[in-house]
Design an enzyme around this catalytic site. Structure first.
Site, short mmCIF file in Angstrom:
data_model
loop_
_atom_site.label_atom_id
_atom_site.label_comp_id
_atom_site.label_asym_id
_atom_site.label_seq_id
_atom_site.Cartn_x
_atom_site.Cartn_y
_atom_site.Cartn_z
N HIS A 128 0.87 -1.18 0.00
CA HIS A 128 0.00 0.00 0.00
C HIS A 128 0.90 1.22 0.00
O HIS A 128 1.68 1.43 0.92
CB HIS A 128 -0.92 0.01 1.22
CG HIS A 128 -1.90 1.15 1.21
ND1 HIS A 128 -3.16 1.05 0.67
CD2 HIS A 128 -1.78 2.43 1.67
CE1 HIS A 128 -3.78 2.20 0.79
NE2 HIS A 128 -2.96 3.06 1.39
N CYS A 129 0.80 2.03 -1.04
CA CYS A 129 1.68 3.19 -1.21
C CYS A 129 0.98 4.45 -0.69
O CYS A 129 -0.07 4.84 -1.22
CB CYS A 129 2.05 3.37 -2.68
SG CYS A 129 3.11 4.80 -2.97
#
Length: 411
Positions: A128-129
């Protein structure tokens, strides 16, 4: 109005909310500052209508900005692709090889993982960026990696413009206090710029140069990491699963040989799984081409084995101090404060008497699942995360082992 309503839907407006996060705000601010200053400085340094080189320089600068924003917004709004809620395989026998997600009320397809931030099971989830406020996965992996490539290239071009602008504008203005000591830059072509290069303009250019160089280094390193992921066809989560598989085999001396199923044996073949001419990656996110010695559920079976091993290795602890779930609790000691885990994984609040099954930890922190009531378990609730080691003490008996033994007796 009908034309607008076909694009502005509830789902689209919900996706726009992704911009209201510190990650996209910072990323877009850096892009805006570097692009704006590069355009202004290129006008001062190399007027685009003066020569062919100036025109090419200006067009390339605008081209970098457009491509960066195109890939950035696609990575954010196209998204990684999600497993449908309540999904299960067509062949019911395959469910024994899959993990069940209580939140999504369905089975996890191969290579998918549940993201706590997105609250959905993500296709081929890598991570998850926070910079795009979305997961990097199956559908947006190519866009995300292209953004990581284009951003350093564009920032490098902007940095050259910043340096040359300061070089050409300050060659007659810099003195070290002696009239005989000056920097000779007479070789540079002289002309009167359309915009004055004042002290605030110099400060802004210097600040933009720092942002451009920092972005080039930081994002460039992320690009190298992502290219390793793509060329091996192995996400960062799957790399961790493979490492744990080797540890499990070595610990129990089972003599198994774990072969990672999704590495097709060729870097080019792995590359083509993500990058295509159409922009859409190959596959539906459910089934994948695998190594000849493996099958679709090789990795999911290994995950189930690791999950069972995790339950066996878990140790029961009881909370002896209250903990409010703070990331860096001051009241739990200086070492606990300064040695807090550098991760986005959550912290779980504890009350004296709570039971926790710890699975891993450091000298000052531990990670585990809090024991819940039957009603909470049936509702699909799960509370897990980090908590200070000093807040708990080890129980004198191993509940995890006893529970597994009792389950065997019942079965």
């Amino acid at each position: 109005m009908n034309f607008l309503s076909s694009f502005v839907t509830f789902e689209n407006l919900h996706e726009v909310r992704r911009l209201c996060h510190w990650g996209p705000i910072i990323a877009l601010s850096v892009i805006a500052i570097c692009s704006t200053m590069a355009v202004l400085d290129s006008i001062i340094w190399y007027w685009p209508l003066d020569t062919t080189g100036g025109s090419i320089n200006f067009i390339m600068l605008l081209n970098w900005t457009v491509l960066i924003l195109y890939n950035y917004f696609n990575a954010m709004f196209v998204g990684p692709g999600y497993i449908p809620l309540g999904w299960k395989p067509e062949n019911q026998q395959e469910t024994q090889y899959l993990q069940y997600c209580r939140v999504c009320q369905g089975f996890k397809a191969p290579r998918s993982h549940h993201c706590r931030k997105c609250n959905r099971c993500v296709m081929k989830m890598d991570h998850h960026c926070p910079w795009i406020n979305n997961c990097c996965g199956h559908l947006n992996h190519a866009y995300f990696t292209s953004f990581l490539l284009l951003a350093p290239l564009g920032c490098s071009h902007a940095a050259i413009i910043f340096i040359m602008t300061m070089y050409t504008q300050l060659y007659e203005r810099i003195s070290f206090g002696w009239s005989t000591v000056k920097i000779d830059m007479s070789a540079v072509r002289q002309f009167q710029p359309l915009m004055p290069f004042s002290v605030p303009a110099f400060a802004a250019t210097l600040f933009a140069l720092g942002l451009a160089l920092g972005t080039t280094i930081a994002v460039g390193m992320l690009f190298v990491i992502q290219m390793k992921v793509i060329l091996r066809n192995k996400t960062s989560i799957e790399s961790w699963i493979e490492e744990k598989a080797k540890d499990r085999i070595q610990h129990y001396q089972t003599g198994e040989e774990f072969i990672f199923p999704y590495d097709l044996g060729s870097r080019l073949s792995n590359f083509k799984q993500v990058f295509t001419w159409s922009g859409t990656p190959r596959g539906d996110g459910m089934e994948w081409p695998v190594h000849p010695k493996c099958h679709q559920h090789t990795l999911t079976i290994e995950q189930l084995k690791q999950k069972a091993d995790k339950r066996v290795r878990s140790v029961q602890y009881r909370a002896v101090e209250d903990y409010n779930g703070a990331c860096c609790p001051v009241s739990k000691g200086l070492q606990t404060f300064f040695r807090t885990p550098c991760t986005e994984e959550p912290r779980i609040p504890l009350k004296k008497g709570d039971t926790i099954l710890a699975t891993r930890g450091t000298k000052w922190w531990m990670y585990g699942d809090k024991a819940l009531s039957e009603e909470q378990i049936k509702a699909g609730d799960r509370v897990r995360g980090w908590f200070p080691r000093r807040c708990v003490e080890k129980c004198h008996y191993d509940t995890a082992a006893s529970e597994s033994t009792s389950d065997k007796k019942v079965n």
